[in-house]
Design an enzyme around this catalytic site. Structure first.
Site, PDB file in Angstrom:
ATOM      1  N   LYS A 159       0.867  -1.109  -0.028  1.00 16.70           N
ATOM      2  CA  LYS A 159       0.013   0.147   0.105  1.00 16.70           C
ATOM      3  C   LYS A 159       1.118   1.250   0.032  1.00 16.70           C
ATOM      4  CE  LYS A 159      -3.597  -1.844   2.734  1.00 16.70           C
ATOM      5  NZ  LYS A 159      -4.873  -1.450   1.984  1.00 16.70           N
TER       6      LYS A 159
ATOM      7  N   ARG B   5     -10.154 -11.524   2.963  1.00 16.42           N
ATOM      8  CA  ARG B   5     -11.409 -12.394   2.385  1.00 16.42           C
ATOM      9  C   ARG B   5     -10.613 -13.817   2.284  1.00 16.42           C
ATOM     10  NH1 ARG B   5     -11.903  -9.251  -3.304  1.00 16.42           N
ATOM     11  NH2 ARG B   5     -11.566  -7.621  -1.686  1.00 16.42           N
TER      12      ARG B   5
END
Length: 460
Positions: A240, A314
């Site tokens: 990120k 997820r």
């Protein structure tokens, strides 16, 4: 900190809550001294405005709290909390001005003004205490406030002090408080017990990945809560940028909200068989970090192509959901700070949720208003299923294009739940600026609405 009501006392100050349109009528019924004092003090009844009324001896006789207009109140979660934060230290009781239908919500907001995250520096929460009014369930509201404080504390704590080990300890302490059973699958034992994706995501971190499990209650419907416990998310090898990494201590907000909800359920002794599952990891960069292009095999046997290591939440939830489904629960609820797409869709204040059960969705929508915990239903849109099927593997963890990112993430998770009724929350769990009753930082998003809806959803 203890977020509780003050004991009833003859010394408590009566608080007159006055909406702006009602001020003139209220003043018309008051002694001239009170009317004059209010006018020269500039009291208008604006939301959050307060005024102490002195008696003949100079001591405080009563207090006024501005309640603004209906339009202004509709823009705040806890309107009365604005006045509670402005009142000086003391004990007050509501003498007039709050409709019975709004009383519990406003009292909860008042309790929450006492919250402060003071682990690293002293803070100054509101010091005005409230005597519980007649007609409310004071004990229940104190439970809700305590659970909210737990969630806020967990989310607010930086990753230096809230890694997988500390989240493990916090969950264990909660289990011990309520006599719940507790166990953890740690490190390489995740591979031995077939939780490969939890292990893969967390293996590069200094603190070992783990699956935390808590069980409480022996009768009633089986309710399983699954919370994303990514204690810090660098994005992995798809690193990120700094601006996006700055809030990643809150990437375990799903776990924090699940623990807050579990605390409410246990403290209020809901007649359910509660199971809590938290995959706790840190998504770090190291030589053994998982890579874009890798194909993982999940607990359920489904293969997953990794197209972005920053879509790791997820993955860990998938293994935990597969375990949850094996227990044949009556309801599985997952909570996760999962996608930026959900924030684009509904902003920071709404908790988007997914379910195929229309009756459960309706119950939750009704409950959210009563609980001052707004939610918004999003669709499990079946025509998008093809977007998460890359061809080289059963599933794609990060479909190209970016469209419908929250929906495709929810569809991905649904693949790991078989016939069990399933509900998923894609939350933000962060208050960007201070609001009445809502300190800046971590906060609960969805648990109060769920707690209020569960009796209808589960037939309790």
């Amino acid at each position: 900190m203890t977020l509780s009501f003050a004991p009833s006392s003859d010394a408590s100050v009566p608080l007159q809550v006055i909406a702006q349109p009602d001020l003139d009528d209220w003043l018309a019924g008051q002694p001239e001294a009170v009317t004059t004092w209010a006018k020269i003090s500039g009291f208008t009844g604006a939301l959050g405005q307060v005024l102490l009324i002195p008696g003949a001896d100079g001591a405080v006789q009563s207090a006024l709290a501005g309640y603004g207009t209906a339009t202004g109140r509709a823009r705040k979660r806890f309107p009365l909390a604005a006045a509670a934060e402005a009142l000086p230290e003391g004990t007050y009781h509501i003498a007039s001005g709050i409709d019975q239908a709004d009383l519990e919500t406003e009292c909860l907001g008042w309790l929450l003004t006492g919250y402060a995250f003071d682990r690293y520096a002293s803070q100054s929460p509101a010091k005005a205490r409230l005597v519980a009014p007649d007609g409310i369930d004071a004990a229940r509201l104190e439970v809700l406030a305590g659970a909210e404080a737990l969630t806020r504390d967990l989310v607010n704590t930086p990753a230096s002090d809230m890694g997988p080990e500390q989240l493990h300890s916090a969950a264990e302490a909660l289990a011990q408080e309520f006599g719940a059973s507790f166990e953890v699958v740690l490190g390489d034992a995740l591979l031995e017990q077939n939780f490969p994706m939890i292990h893969t995501v967390g293996r590069a971190a200094a603190q070992a990945p783990r699956l935390i499990e808590m069980n409480w209650g022996v009768t009633g419907p089986k309710l399983t809560l699954v919370g994303k416990g990514v204690c810090f998310d660098t994005g992995g090898l798809n690193l990120k940028p700094g601006a996006s990494m700055g809030l990643m201590k809150k990437d375990m907000g799903g776990a924090a909200n699940v623990l807050g909800l579990a605390r409410m359920i246990m403290a209020l002794e809901l007649p359910v068989q509660l199971r809590v599952l938290i995959p706790a990891v840190e998504n770090s960069v190291a030589g053994n970090a998982f890579r874009p292009g890798d194909i993982l095999t999940s607990r359920k046997g489904l293969t997953v192509e990794i197209n972005n290591t920053d879509a790791e939440g997820r993955l860990v939830l998938a293994d935990a959901l597969a375990l949850a489904d094996e227990g044949e629960p009556d309801l599985v609820i997952s909570m996760a700070t999962l996608t930026g797409a959900a924030r684009v869709a509904v902003g920071a204040d709404l908790a988007p949720f997914y379910t195929d059960n229309d009756a459960a969705a309706d119950a939750l929508n009704r409950a959210a208003g009563r609980a001052a915990d707004p939610v918004w239903r999003m669709p499990f849109h079946n025509p998008y299923e093809g977007l998460i099927e890359p061809g080289i593997a059963d599933l794609d963890n990060a479909p190209a294009g970016g469209f419908a990112g929250s929906i495709t993430a929810a569809l991905f998770l649904r693949r790991f739940v078989g016939d069990s009724p399933y509900m998923h929350f894609d939350i933000f769990s962060w208050q960007r600026s201070k609001e009445p009753g809502r300190s800046k930082g971590g906060f609960g998003q969805g648990p109060r609405a769920l707690l209020t809806a569960l009796p209808e959803i589960l037939g309790l």
